[in-house]
Every structure is written in structure tokens, then in C-alpha cells.
Design an enzyme around this catalytic site. Structure first.
Site, PDB file in Angstrom:
ATOM      1  N   SER A  56     -10.196  -0.967   6.724  1.00 26.51           N
ATOM      2  CA  SER A  56      -9.575  -0.795   5.402  1.00 26.51           C
ATOM      3  C   SER A  56      -8.818  -1.984   4.849  1.00 26.51           C
ATOM      4  O   SER A  56      -8.393  -1.941   3.691  1.00 26.51           O
ATOM      5  CB  SER A  56      -8.635   0.403   5.423  1.00 26.51           C
ATOM      6  OG  SER A  56      -9.378   1.566   5.238  1.00 26.51           O
TER       7      SER A  56
ATOM      8  N   SER B 202      -9.840   1.489   2.562  1.00 28.06           N
ATOM      9  CA  SER B 202      -8.938   2.303   1.767  1.00 28.06           C
ATOM     10  C   SER B 202      -7.852   1.503   1.045  1.00 28.06           C
ATOM     11  O   SER B 202      -7.208   2.046   0.155  1.00 28.06           O
ATOM     12  CB  SER B 202      -8.269   3.348   2.659  1.00 28.06           C
ATOM     13  OG  SER B 202      -7.453   2.721   3.636  1.00 28.06           O
TER      14      SER B 202
ATOM     15  N   LYS C 240       0.848  -1.200   0.000  1.00 31.21           N
ATOM     16  CA  LYS C 240       0.000   0.000   0.000  1.00 31.21           C
ATOM     17  C   LYS C 240       0.879   1.245   0.000  1.00 31.21           C
ATOM     18  O   LYS C 240       1.888   1.315   0.718  1.00 31.21           O
ATOM     19  CB  LYS C 240      -0.905  -0.053   1.236  1.00 31.21           C
ATOM     20  CG  LYS C 240      -1.994   1.016   1.285  1.00 31.21           C
ATOM     21  CD  LYS C 240      -2.887   0.803   2.517  1.00 31.21           C
ATOM     22  CE  LYS C 240      -4.044   1.791   2.576  1.00 31.21           C
ATOM     23  NZ  LYS C 240      -4.924   1.540   3.744  1.00 31.21           N
TER      24      LYS C 240
HETATM   25  N1  GLN Z   1     -13.425   3.724   5.892  1.00 32.20           N
HETATM   26  C1  GLN Z   1     -12.905   4.123   7.171  1.00 32.20           C
HETATM   27  C2  GLN Z   1     -12.494   5.573   7.114  1.00 32.20           C
HETATM   28  O1  GLN Z   1     -12.673   6.178   6.106  1.00 32.20           O
HETATM   29  C3  GLN Z   1     -11.771   3.244   7.579  1.00 32.20           C
HETATM   30  C4  GLN Z   1     -10.525   3.563   6.878  1.00 32.20           C
HETATM   31  C5  GLN Z   1      -9.369   2.737   7.307  1.00 32.20           C
HETATM   32  O2  GLN Z   1      -9.530   1.687   7.939  1.00 32.20           O
HETATM   33  N2  GLN Z   1      -8.195   3.252   7.008  1.00 32.20           N
HETATM   34  O3  GLN Z   1     -12.017   6.118   8.088  1.00 32.20           O
END
Ligand code: GLN
Length: 479
Positions: free
Chosen positions: A173, A149, A74
Site C-alpha cells: 500500500s 491503499s 494517511k
Molecule cells: N492491496 C492489499 C490489500 O488490500 C494491500 C493493502 C495494504 O498494503 N494495506 O490487502
């Protein structure tokens, strides 16, 4: 073996074939490199999984136990000399002078850096549509999102563009994109993997973990990641070695099904696949027990105070002075800060910075941040009482299957609801895995299994037993 045969191998199988001498690490790398480079060259006409692809295999580490198996990473993991931009314009072209511990440990074990994967900007998002480098498409249906994400990592693994990939999970995410792409995603116990070199979003929640084709690969990758790191004060020594799972049965295991996360708000097709998994579990010898997680419905509200609060503080360092973007037309220092942040951050990141700054401001701190912290404690207590009665807690990973690109971009609250089932575990710091458990309308559904802190070996065993019984065929996602 032809290069399409390589793509059918899991990372563990590829490592074993390299060790046995029946597969060349160099050929394997090149097969994936060509696939990844073609996707990168296609830009948004492809899946747009990558922000950078290696020109050649890194030299000299194919002897390790991971045998030169290529690794997708990532974007937010700092990798020395390689663009590490966290999906943001503000870090465009940033080449870190050092490598994140999680990446360094995997490459030291023999995995070879293949590519950096696209992601939502600063890991804020559930659809990968918040990336400054364009959205990622879901290989099961290119008109749909891969989740986020870690959407680039998930789509790349599902599509056979990388054998496995690293992601991070702050509120879901890793698990949610794994679910939407029909692969396995594991968020380990908070602190078990070093955060050193991960570009921070919300430090009390961020955790690195594997996105893989199967449960054995998740165990293999995790086994090389866990370790106390003197450079991350919140990292912990994992109490035992991570083993590759072999369990085929769930005899004597009690699975708790929380009413709060398995009813209202979950799409019917997702619930059907979830309920079919419960029936499977009973055939495998498990007991199913309804439980309560009374405060879980408040998890999202608490998360959307705590995570933005931490983000507003973490993102203060991006000011145009030390790294990344700097606005060139500024009149003075303050103007330079303001213009850089205006130009460099996307709308979701700005929304979170404003929310977090407000929540932490004098006079409101206790009403928002203090209260959210108390909810967090209640949620952790709910899990502790549940685990006194059950071994694991099972829920759907995400309330829906992959949705259409653009479908939720104008409604942040609808987007936030994607993490309804994953955020409670993040707030409690406990491990949870998502495995594919079937299809709904031709799209993958994820089953989430959560256990107490440091229960990864048992969790992986349970997930392995489910996986063998479910027999999910991930191949339709391959490109
Ligand atoms: N979708 C969640 C957010 O936007 C979790 C994101 C994540 O786990 N990095 O905060």
C-alpha cells in the site's frame, strides 16, 4: 519565490531553504494549505486526496531539522484532536486523544501537519475505491485510480498538493500507489517504525513509511521515523542512523531478477520499462543475475488468509461501544453491535472479516492459517537464500500502470493481483522501495528494489543511483 515555485521544491530542498532563511515556513505552509483546501473543497470533482485539511499552520515547531515542511498523513494515523477515520464510516468524526508515534516523531523534528489523506477503508484495497469518503483520482489521468491503499498520500504528493506524505504498507500500500502515481514509496523493515497509534489492519505486516518526490526525501523522512518505541512491542532499534543517499553508480552490486515476478501477468509496457531499467543498471556497473523465489507465486494466497485473519481480530473492537459510529435504532445490545457493524463497515471490509473469521474457525485453523504461516516461512527462506547470492532483488512494483476507475471493482481477485510483486516482501518483513522508472502509454511505471532486513541505507543508495540515471520527470502529474 512564488507559490508555484514552492511546489517545485522537494521536502529536503524546502527544509534547506527555510534553514538558510530564503523561504518562510509560514508562507510554504500557506501555499500548500491553499492547494490542499481547494482540492478538499472540490470533493470528488477534484482529486479527493484529503479527508481533513488544517485551518492554519501548527504553532512553534519550525525550528526542527524538518523546518516546518508540511506533512500529509494517511487517515489511519491517530492524530490528537484531528479526525482519524481509517477511511471508514465506523470511525466517522473520531477524534483520538493521542498521536501516533510516527507522526509525533516527524512533528517533533519540525514537520507541520497539513492534512489527513484519503485511503481505502482500513487500508484494504489497491485502488482507493474502498474509501467511505469517495475514490481518489490519479493526477496523471483523472479517469484512473491512484492505487491503494495509501492513494490519497500518493496522489497528493504527485500532484504537488503536499511536499511529502506518510503512508502504510501491509501488502504493497505504499509501493503500489507510489508506482501508479510516479513518485517514490518506501516500505521499511518490519518493526523499524513504531505502529503505535496506527489503526491496525494486519499487525504482523503493517508498517509505516514515506511517500515522496525523490529518494533523498524518503531517506530524510525515514531518518526521523525509525526508533524503538516502548509502546509497540514489535518495534526495534534500527542498528544505525539512516543517511541521505548520494550514490551515482552501482559498481560491484548484484541485482537478482526473480523469474517468478518478472514474467507472466506483467503488462508488456511495464516489462519494457523494467527491462530498460536493468540495462541502465548494467551501464551503472551492476551485475544482473537471474534468481528463483520458488514460493513467491503462493504469496498472495497466503497473504489473503493471514491478513484477513488478523484483520478480523483487530476489527472486533469496532462495536459501537467505545468510539465512532453507534446505531441508534437498536433494540438491545447485540442488535446494537450488529447494526453498527452492518452500517459502519463497507463491503470489502466485511468480506475480509468473513474470510478471516472462517480461516481462524475451529477445525479449519490448521488447514488455512497454519498452512499460510508455513508458506510465509518458505517465502522468507527463499529471500534469505537469494540474498546470500545477490545484494538486491528487483521487480516491477505493480503488474500494470494505473487502471480506470471502476475497472476492477466487481472482481476482487483481479484487484488482489495488483499486489503480486509486493506481497512477498511484506510476508518476509524486508524493506522495499518503489521508484518511477519510466512511462508506459503516458502513465508511470514503478521499479521495486528489495533488500535484506535493515539494509535501508544501501537500498536508498542503490535507488538514488537508479533515480539519477533514469531522470524521471514527475511534473506531468502536478496540478
Ligand atoms: N492491496 C492489499 C490489500 O488490500 C494491500 C493493502 C495494504 O498494503 N494495506 O490487502
Amino acid at each position: 519565490m512564488s507559490s508555484s515555485d514552492f511546489v517545485d521544491l522537494t521536502a529536503s530542498q524546502a527544509a534547506a531553504a527555510i534553514a538558510a532563511g530564503s523561504l518562510s515556513a509560514g508562507e510554504l505552509f500557506e501555499a500548500y494549505r491553499e492547494r490542499a483546501a481547494a482540492d478538499r473543497a472540490a470533493g470528488e470533482d477534484g482529486l479527493n486526496c484529503f479527508t481533513w485539511v488544517a485551518d492554519q499552520a501548527p504553532s512553534g515547531n519550525a525550528e526542527g531539522p524538518l523546518g516546518g515542511v508540511p506533512l500529509g498523513v494517511k487517515d489511519l494515523f491517530c492524530t490528537e484532536g484531528v479526525p482519524s477515520q481509517s477511511g471508514s464510516r465506523i470511525l466517522e468524526g473520531y477524534l483520538p486523544p493521542y498521536t501516533a508515534t510516527a507522526v509525533a516523531r516527524l512533528t517533533a523534528a519540525g514537520s507541520a501537519l497539513l492534512a489527513k489523506t484519503n485511503q481505502d477503508e482500513f487500508a484494504m484495497g489497491s485502488s482507493n475505491e474502498n474509501s467511505a469518503y469517495g475514490p481518489v483520482r490519479n493526477p496523471w489521468d483523472r479517469t484512473r485510480v491512484p492505487g491503494g491503499s495509501s492513494g490519497g498520500s500518493a496522489a497528493a504528493v504527485a500532484a504537488g498538493l503536499a511536499p511529502w506524505a506518510l503512508g502504510t504498507d501491509t501488502g504493497g500500500s505504499i509501493r503500489q500507489p507510489a508506482a501508479l502515481c510516479g513518485i517514490v514509496g518506501l516500505k521499511p523493515t518490519y518493526g523499524s517504525v513504531s505502529r503505535y497509534g496506527m489503526i491496525a489492519f494486519a499487525s504482523s505486516l503493517d508498517q509505516a513509511g514515506p511517500l515522496t518526490r525523490d529518494v533523498a526525501d524518503a531517506a530524510l523522512m525515514l531518518s526521523h521515523m525509525v526508533a524503538r518505541d516502548p509502546r509497540d512491542a514489535t518495534s526495534l532499534q534500527f542498528p544505525h542512523a539512516i543517511e541521505v543517499p548520494t550514490a551515482e553508480r552501482l559498481d560491484g552490486i548484484t541485482l537478482g531478477v526473480p523469474e517468478e515476478l518478472t514474467g507472466e501477468g506483467i503488462e508488456a509496457g511495464v516489462l519494457d520499462a523494467f527491462n530498460a531499467s536493468l540495462a541502465r543498471a548494467q551501464e551503472l556497473g551492476a551485475n544482473i543475475q537471474p534468481i528463483r523465489l520458488a514460493h513467491a507465486p503462493h504469496a498472495l494466497s497466503a497473504y489473503y488468509v493471514l491478513a484477513p485473519a488478523e484483520a478480523s481480530s483487530n476489527l472486533a473492537r469496532f462495536d459501537g461501544v467505545r468510539y465512532g459510529l453507534r446505531a441508534s435504532d437498536a433494540t438491545d445490545l447485540l442488535d446494537m453491535y450488529t447494526r453498527t457493524r452492518h452500517d459502519g463497515f463497507g463491503p470489502e471490509v466485511k468480506r475480509r472479516i468473513m474470510l478471516g473469521t472462517y480461516a481462524l474457525s475451529s477445525g479449519y485453523y490448521d488447514a488455512y492459517y497454519g498452512r499460510a504461516q508455513r508458506v510465509r516461512t518458505k517465502i522468507a527462506e527463499d529471500f534469505a537464500s537469494a540474498f546470500a547470492e545477490v545484494d538486491f532483488i528487483v521487480t516491477p512494483t505493480a503488474p500494470t500502470v494505473a487502471f480506470k476507475l471502476g475497472e476492477k471493482t466487481s472482481d476482487p481477485l483481479a484487484m488482489y493481483l495488483n499486489d503480486f510483486c509486493t506481497v512477498p516482501m511484506s510476508l518476509a518483513g524486508i524493506p522495499a522501495i518503489s521508484i518511477p522508472c519510466g512511462l508506459s502509454a503516458g502513465l508511470p511505471v514503478g521499479l521495486q528494489i528489495a533488500g535484506p532486513a535493515f539494509s535501508e541505507n544501501k537500498l536508498l543508495d542503490a535507488a538514488h543511483a537508479f533515480e539519477s540515471a533514469i531522470g524521471f520527470d514527475g511534473a506531468p502529474g502536478r496540478v
